[in-house]
Design a protein around this motif. Structure first.
Motif, PDB file in Angstrom:
ATOM      1  N   LEU A 504       0.834  -1.198   0.000  1.00  0.00           N
ATOM      2  CA  LEU A 504       0.000   0.000   0.000  1.00  0.00           C
ATOM      3  C   LEU A 504       0.871   1.251   0.000  1.00  0.00           C
ATOM      4  O   LEU A 504       1.776   1.389   0.832  1.00  0.00           O
ATOM      5  CB  LEU A 504      -0.907   0.008   1.228  1.00  0.00           C
ATOM      6  N   PHE A 505       0.606   2.132  -0.958  1.00  0.00           N
ATOM      7  CA  PHE A 505       1.361   3.383  -1.083  1.00  0.00           C
ATOM      8  C   PHE A 505       2.872   3.113  -1.143  1.00  0.00           C
ATOM      9  O   PHE A 505       3.675   3.865  -0.591  1.00  0.00           O
ATOM     10  CB  PHE A 505       1.025   4.329   0.076  1.00  0.00           C
ATOM     11  N   GLN A 506       3.215   1.979  -1.809  1.00  0.00           N
ATOM     12  CA  GLN A 506       4.603   1.566  -2.005  1.00  0.00           C
ATOM     13  C   GLN A 506       5.338   1.367  -0.673  1.00  0.00           C
ATOM     14  O   GLN A 506       6.539   1.601  -0.562  1.00  0.00           O
ATOM     15  CB  GLN A 506       5.348   2.576  -2.882  1.00  0.00           C
ATOM     16  N   SER A 507       4.593   0.911   0.319  1.00  0.00           N
ATOM     17  CA  SER A 507       5.188   0.598   1.620  1.00  0.00           C
ATOM     18  C   SER A 507       5.216  -0.920   1.784  1.00  0.00           C
ATOM     19  O   SER A 507       4.856  -1.670   0.879  1.00  0.00           O
ATOM     20  CB  SER A 507       4.363   1.232   2.742  1.00  0.00           C
ATOM     21  N   ARG A 508       5.616  -1.386   2.940  1.00  0.00           N
ATOM     22  CA  ARG A 508       5.622  -2.815   3.241  1.00  0.00           C
ATOM     23  C   ARG A 508       4.322  -3.261   3.894  1.00  0.00           C
ATOM     24  O   ARG A 508       4.203  -4.363   4.394  1.00  0.00           O
ATOM     25  CB  ARG A 508       6.808  -3.170   4.132  1.00  0.00           C
ATOM     26  N   THR A 509       3.313  -2.384   3.855  1.00  0.00           N
ATOM     27  CA  THR A 509       1.997  -2.697   4.387  1.00  0.00           C
ATOM     28  C   THR A 509       1.117  -3.230   3.266  1.00  0.00           C
ATOM     29  O   THR A 509       1.044  -2.634   2.190  1.00  0.00           O
ATOM     30  CB  THR A 509       1.349  -1.455   5.006  1.00  0.00           C
ATOM     31  N   SER A 510       0.461  -4.352   3.511  1.00  0.00           N
ATOM     32  CA  SER A 510      -0.405  -4.960   2.507  1.00  0.00           C
ATOM     33  C   SER A 510      -1.859  -4.781   2.908  1.00  0.00           C
ATOM     34  O   SER A 510      -2.187  -4.560   4.074  1.00  0.00           O
ATOM     35  CB  SER A 510      -0.085  -6.443   2.350  1.00  0.00           C
ATOM     36  N   GLY A 511      -2.744  -4.882   1.934  1.00  0.00           N
ATOM     37  CA  GLY A 511      -4.169  -4.750   2.209  1.00  0.00           C
ATOM     38  C   GLY A 511      -4.991  -5.616   1.277  1.00  0.00           C
ATOM     39  O   GLY A 511      -4.654  -5.778   0.105  1.00  0.00           O
ATOM     40  N   THR A 512      -6.083  -6.163   1.786  1.00  0.00           N
ATOM     41  CA  THR A 512      -6.999  -6.984   1.008  1.00  0.00           C
ATOM     42  C   THR A 512      -8.427  -6.620   1.357  1.00  0.00           C
ATOM     43  O   THR A 512      -8.771  -6.481   2.537  1.00  0.00           O
ATOM     44  CB  THR A 512      -6.784  -8.482   1.273  1.00  0.00           C
ATOM     45  N   ILE A 513      -9.258  -6.471   0.345  1.00  0.00           N
ATOM     46  CA  ILE A 513     -10.684  -6.247   0.554  1.00  0.00           C
ATOM     47  C   ILE A 513     -11.453  -7.211  -0.335  1.00  0.00           C
ATOM     48  O   ILE A 513     -11.044  -7.477  -1.475  1.00  0.00           O
ATOM     49  CB  ILE A 513     -11.083  -4.775   0.256  1.00  0.00           C
ATOM     50  N   SER A 514     -12.527  -7.761   0.197  1.00  0.00           N
ATOM     51  CA  SER A 514     -13.326  -8.702  -0.574  1.00  0.00           C
ATOM     52  C   SER A 514     -14.801  -8.486  -0.285  1.00  0.00           C
ATOM     53  O   SER A 514     -15.188  -8.088   0.831  1.00  0.00           O
ATOM     54  CB  SER A 514     -12.930 -10.151  -0.252  1.00  0.00           C
ATOM     55  N   LEU A 515     -15.611  -8.742  -1.301  1.00  0.00           N
ATOM     56  CA  LEU A 515     -17.068  -8.701  -1.196  1.00  0.00           C
ATOM     57  C   LEU A 515     -17.593 -10.060  -1.618  1.00  0.00           C
ATOM     58  O   LEU A 515     -17.093 -10.657  -2.580  1.00  0.00           O
ATOM     59  CB  LEU A 515     -17.643  -7.615  -2.107  1.00  0.00           C
ATOM     60  N   PHE A 516     -18.608 -10.563  -0.924  1.00  0.00           N
ATOM     61  CA  PHE A 516     -19.122 -11.887  -1.270  1.00  0.00           C
ATOM     62  C   PHE A 516     -20.632 -11.939  -1.063  1.00  0.00           C
ATOM     63  O   PHE A 516     -21.201 -11.226  -0.226  1.00  0.00           O
ATOM     64  CB  PHE A 516     -18.434 -12.975  -0.438  1.00  0.00           C
ATOM     65  N   ASN A 517     -21.253 -12.781  -1.843  1.00  0.00           N
ATOM     66  CA  ASN A 517     -22.679 -13.064  -1.735  1.00  0.00           C
ATOM     67  C   ASN A 517     -22.853 -14.516  -2.141  1.00  0.00           C
ATOM     68  O   ASN A 517     -22.672 -14.879  -3.305  1.00  0.00           O
ATOM     69  CB  ASN A 517     -23.482 -12.140  -2.660  1.00  0.00           C
ATOM     70  N   SER A 518     -23.142 -15.388  -1.171  1.00  0.00           N
ATOM     71  CA  SER A 518     -23.157 -16.825  -1.456  1.00  0.00           C
ATOM     72  C   SER A 518     -24.400 -17.487  -0.887  1.00  0.00           C
ATOM     73  O   SER A 518     -24.928 -17.087   0.168  1.00  0.00           O
ATOM     74  CB  SER A 518     -21.908 -17.493  -0.869  1.00  0.00           C
ATOM     75  N   PHE A 541       1.182  -5.993   8.270  1.00  0.00           N
ATOM     76  CA  PHE A 541       2.360  -5.175   8.575  1.00  0.00           C
ATOM     77  C   PHE A 541       3.555  -6.093   8.813  1.00  0.00           C
ATOM     78  O   PHE A 541       3.396  -7.180   9.380  1.00  0.00           O
ATOM     79  CB  PHE A 541       2.136  -4.334   9.845  1.00  0.00           C
ATOM     80  N   PRO A 542       4.748  -5.662   8.403  1.00  0.00           N
ATOM     81  CA  PRO A 542       5.944  -6.464   8.722  1.00  0.00           C
ATOM     82  C   PRO A 542       6.273  -6.366  10.209  1.00  0.00           C
ATOM     83  O   PRO A 542       6.110  -5.300  10.831  1.00  0.00           O
ATOM     84  CB  PRO A 542       7.039  -5.831   7.861  1.00  0.00           C
ATOM     85  N   TRP A 543       6.722  -7.472  10.758  1.00  0.00           N
ATOM     86  CA  TRP A 543       7.187  -7.482  12.149  1.00  0.00           C
ATOM     87  C   TRP A 543       8.567  -6.837  12.174  1.00  0.00           C
ATOM     88  O   TRP A 543       9.445  -7.203  11.407  1.00  0.00           O
ATOM     89  CB  TRP A 543       7.243  -8.922  12.658  1.00  0.00           C
ATOM     90  N   ARG A 544       8.746  -5.877  13.055  1.00  0.00           N
ATOM     91  CA  ARG A 544       9.995  -5.121  13.072  1.00  0.00           C
ATOM     92  C   ARG A 544      11.195  -6.055  13.255  1.00  0.00           C
ATOM     93  O   ARG A 544      11.251  -6.856  14.181  1.00  0.00           O
ATOM     94  CB  ARG A 544       9.972  -4.079  14.188  1.00  0.00           C
ATOM     95  N   GLY A 545      12.156  -5.915  12.341  1.00  0.00           N
ATOM     96  CA  GLY A 545      13.394  -6.682  12.433  1.00  0.00           C
ATOM     97  C   GLY A 545      13.291  -8.118  11.947  1.00  0.00           C
ATOM     98  O   GLY A 545      14.264  -8.852  12.018  1.00  0.00           O
ATOM     99  N   ALA A 546      12.112  -8.521  11.447  1.00  0.00           N
ATOM    100  CA  ALA A 546      11.933  -9.905  10.986  1.00  0.00           C
ATOM    101  C   ALA A 546      11.421  -9.874   9.555  1.00  0.00           C
ATOM    102  O   ALA A 546      10.295  -9.442   9.300  1.00  0.00           O
ATOM    103  CB  ALA A 546      10.952 -10.656  11.882  1.00  0.00           C
ATOM    104  N   ARG A 547      12.239 -10.324   8.626  1.00  0.00           N
ATOM    105  CA  ARG A 547      11.884 -10.248   7.204  1.00  0.00           C
ATOM    106  C   ARG A 547      10.747 -11.183   6.836  1.00  0.00           C
ATOM    107  O   ARG A 547       9.934 -10.870   5.960  1.00  0.00           O
ATOM    108  CB  ARG A 547      13.123 -10.566   6.359  1.00  0.00           C
ATOM    109  N   PHE A 548      10.634 -12.318   7.494  1.00  0.00           N
ATOM    110  CA  PHE A 548       9.673 -13.332   7.077  1.00  0.00           C
ATOM    111  C   PHE A 548       8.403 -13.344   7.935  1.00  0.00           C
ATOM    112  O   PHE A 548       7.589 -14.243   7.798  1.00  0.00           O
ATOM    113  CB  PHE A 548      10.331 -14.715   7.133  1.00  0.00           C
TER     114      PHE A 548
END
Length: 795
Positions: A504-518, A541-548
């Motif tokens: 998100l905004f070229q950071s290491r923060t990721s985001g997911t949004i989903s819509l469903f009707n089942s 969010f990445p855990w500080r100091g931990a790449r994985f």
């Protein structure tokens, strides 16, 4: 005065002005040309009237004309100048155009496609005759026929001259008899059996099965005698072994052949002493154990099933192949610590036998460590659509780091796992610099990533259904993913739209949004149907100091309605009012797997806590905790490459999964746990879906238990696997599973779990991974086998 140079070489020394070394061109003319205009030839020659040139310019122009392949001969002439000093010359370009091929005929060829010959070698009509293409065509035919077991083909060529400088090319092939090896005999071998030698060779006698065709290939036979058989003997201490003679005897009437191989085994050497010199980074014992201990050789060793007993100790048979393999392991170990220029020189002194004792070998490694290499630059080349930062987020090697072969390989695997590029990727280019540092270049080739999917699927508790959708895992070249999917069938009607941004905004923060009707109903719970409509949002969010390691926070809100069918007696599951579910989740994930579907090394751990209702509003008030972990270690490999993998890789894996609910989840029973099968609920192979319950085992359609009593508020499962991975596309495994569901978390008892074991396979298709498992359920009332079909990444 004039000049007549030899073909393609111009000597202008005599014409050049003594002071300046140049001559002036007055004009140019072309002779001998029929197909090409004079102006075209002069433009390729790249010398213009009035230009002052040296003999090197004439050489370049002549070479340019010859490189077109349109001319057999180019001669440059210069007329005697008129006047003195730097006189202008009239340059004549004499060309002999190569004959044009009007037709290519390949006669007598039956076991190789003539089109393949033309396409592979470029021997086609409409092109100038190229002698090299003619030789390539004959070599290609011989090679392909040899691969078909026809090794002694005779090929003659005929060039028929036609008017207008054209030719007809005729290749006449006499394939000869197909040679089938009926018998392979060995002479001179006393210590190594015929079967062992034959097993090391690819040239084998014909047999009953289709893969024992007995076809004879001269190139394969040469490799057998020059590499495979000597390697077998070297691994058993016969360092002086040699093939004395080989004979191929063919019956001309049947094509059946007998192969005779005569060998001189020589003496068997034992290890007298082994030492390591020149090492400072590693202790002697750390390096010596790479040769003196291990899993063992042979097929079981490659599978990781050999013993771990010490080997190659003093007094034992000297395994020269293990000695060479260990040298590569030593160099790999050094390179992982940055010693890219390490050199390991083997020293092997042969000692003759004394007083009836066997001859011995004094073996030594002389190591020149050098200095560790520092990474100067890391380059990405070939990404025309994907942003470079997307690829750089996969890097484990950075400028200023000490070079590590292991981290380079992990980076290579990470980039491959993105799925955005053609595979296999070329291995990274490691470019040494003058000061000992290195530049690393990763090269990629973009491929089409978006796909429209449609088809049918089976399982998931909803039976046979169809689906249509669109997936794009690399939107805008920034690794953003979007998907749209509609599943439809008798038991399901589901629509889902999702979008994920890993940065998100070229950071290491990721985001997911989903819509469903089942809307769905289930084979296993057939007393009603459920409908859900809602949305989910999750941020990572990445855990500080931990790449994985990453932390995820999510919120979802949905409305669930239940419809109870009129003709059923069991109202325990669907006979409840609708509810609004408001859920907040917090999770942490750590993964070092080297492949998302078929890992062979690394681990993954997930822990998720979900709070439903209470201060969040909505119906229900409960907390659900889920955790899982997986660990894989490589144990062997057949074929492939130590750097890029490939071949068949073998690995051991252990997977644990558990969950518990605290509070009342009665309003949302499908958030509780059920077990059995591989498609619906918690997996346990060897048992039907939902058959493992808190009250014990109940068959899937049993009327002795209500639907709601099949669900529990706690579960635990484990799975151990021995797997073979084929190129990241196919996995074969044997496994042992155990698991159980309990009514409450306080009833957890790992000693009462249901057990299953079996074998299976999984392949990656355009519609996703699919797999089959055949498992034996030990703790069913009547133990037996169960076949499972599954779609998706699997357990």
């Amino acid at each position: 005065m004039g000049w007549l140079p030899t073909t393609g070489v111009v000597d202008l020394h005599a014409q050049q002005d003594a002071a300046t070394g140049v001559v002036r061109v007055d004009s140019l003319e072309v002779t001998g040309n029929q197909r090409f205009e004079s102006q075209y030839i002069i433009s390729l020659f790249a010398i213009q009237p009035g230009q002052e040139v040296t003999y090197r310019a004439v050489q370049r122009g002549t070479k340019e004309l010859l490189n077109t392949g349109q001319f057999d001969n180019v001669t440059i002439r210069a007329r005697e100048p008129n006047g003195a000093g730097i006189a202008p010359y009239i340059v004549t370009i004499e060309v002999d155009e190569a004959p044009l091929v009007r037709r290519v005929a390949i006669e007598g060829l039956q076991n190789v496609s003539t089109r393949a010959v033309r396409d592979t070698t470029g021997l086609n009509a409409g092109l100038p005759l190229d002698p090299q293409s003619l030789m390539d065509a004959k070599a290609f035919i011989r090679s392909e026929l040899a691969g078909e077991g026809i090794p002694f083909a005779e090929i003659s060529e005929q060039l028929v001259e036609l008017p207008d400088n054209e030719v007809e090319v005729i290749l006449t092939v006499s394939e000869g008899q197909r040679v089938t090896v009926a018998q392979v005999e060995f002479f001179g071998n006393e210590e190594v059996s015929d079967d062992d030698i034959a097993g090391a060779m690819s040239t084998r006698s014909e047999g009953f099965w289709w893969f024992r065709s007995g076809s004879f290939d001269q190139s394969d036979f040469s490799i057998d005698l020059e590499e495979s058989v000597p390697r077998l003997y070297r691994s058993r201490g016969y360092l002086d072994f040699q093939v004395v003679r080989d004979t191929l005897i063919i019956d001309p009437s049947t094509g059946k052949a007998r192969v005779e191989v005569t060998v001189d085994e020589g003496p068997q050497y034992r290890l007298g002493s082994f030492s390591v010199e020149g090492n400072n980074v590693y202790e002697d014992e750390q390096l010596e154990r790479l040769f003196t201990s291990g899993r063992g050789g042979g097929f079981l060793g490659a599978l990781g099933l050999g013993g771990g007993d010490p080997q190659n100790e003093e007094g034992e048979i000297f395994d020269a192949e293990a000695f060479s393999t260990a040298i590569q392991q030593v160099m790999e170990q050094y390179r992982n610590e940055g010693y890219l220029y390490v050199r390991v020189d083997p020293v092997v002194d042969l000692n003759p036998s004394v007083e009836g004792e066997p001859p011995t070998v004094d073996a030594q490694w002389l190591i020149t460590e050098g200095s560790p290499a520092i990474i100067n630059r890391v380059n990405i080349v070939g990404n025309e659509y994907t942003y470079e930062r997307v690829i750089r987020q996969q890097l484990l090697v950075f400028p200023g780091d000490v070079y590590s072969q292991e981290r380079v390989l992990q980076t290579y695997q990470n980039i491959s796992a993105l799925g955005f590029f053609e595979s296999p990727l070329p291995f990274p280019d490691i470019q040494p610099l003058d000061n000992g540092d290195v530049d690393i270049t990763f090269r990629v080739l973009e491929k089409q990533t978006g796909s429209v999917n449609f088809g049918t699927s089976v399982g998931g508790g909803v039976g046979l259904s169809g689906f249509v959708g669109y997936d794009q895992p690399n939107l805008f070249g920034q690794a953003k993913s979007g998907s749209l999917r509609w599943d439809f069938g008798r038991y399901i009607n589901s629509f889902e739209l999702s979008y994920t941004d890993p940065a998100l905004f070229q950071s290491r923060t990721s985001g997911t949004i989903s819509l469903f009707n089942s809307r769905d109903r289930f084979f296993q719970f057939s007393s009603g149907r459920r409908r859900r409509i809602g949305t989910n949002l999750r941020v990572g969010f990445p855990w500080r100091g931990a790449r994985f390691t990453r932390v995820f926070v999510g919120y979802g809100i949905s409305r669930t309605t239940y419809e109870l069918f009129n003709d059923v007696d069991d109202t325990s599951l669907f006979g409840r009012p609708p509810g609004v579910q408001s859920q907040l989740s917090l999770g942490v994930t750590r993964s070092t797997f080297n492949h998302p579907i078929f890992p062979t090394v690394g681990s993954r751990q997930n822990l998720t806590v979900e709070q439903n209702g209470a201060f969040l509003g909505g119906d229900g008030n409960f907390t659900r905790v889920l955790g899982d972990g997986g660990w894989w270690v490589p144990v062997g490999q057949l074929g492939g490459d130590a750097q890029t993998g490939g071949g068949v890789q073998f690995a051991l894996g252990l997977k644990l999964r558990g969950g518990a609910i605290f509070g009342d989840a009665g309003a949302f029973p499908f958030d509780r746990f059920w077990m059995g099968g591989v498609q619906f609920g918690e997996n346990l192979r060897g048992y039907d879906e939902t058959s493992v319950t808190p009250l014990g085992f109940f068959p899937q359609n049993s009327n002795d238990i209500s639907d709601i009593n099949r669900l529990g508020d706690a579960f635990f499962s484990m799975s151990a696997e021995y797997a073979a991975r084929l190129g990241g596309q196919v996995g074969i495994h044997v496994f042992f599973d155990a698991g159980r569901v309990w009514s409450e978390p306080s009833q957890f008892d790992p000693s009462s779990m249901f057990r299953g074991a079996g074998l299976g396979m999984q392949i990656v298709t355009p519609f996703g991974p699919i797999g089959l498992d055949y498992a034996y359920g030990f703790d069913r009332p009547v133990p037996g086998w169960q076949l499972h079909f599954r779609m998706g990444p699997g357990l």
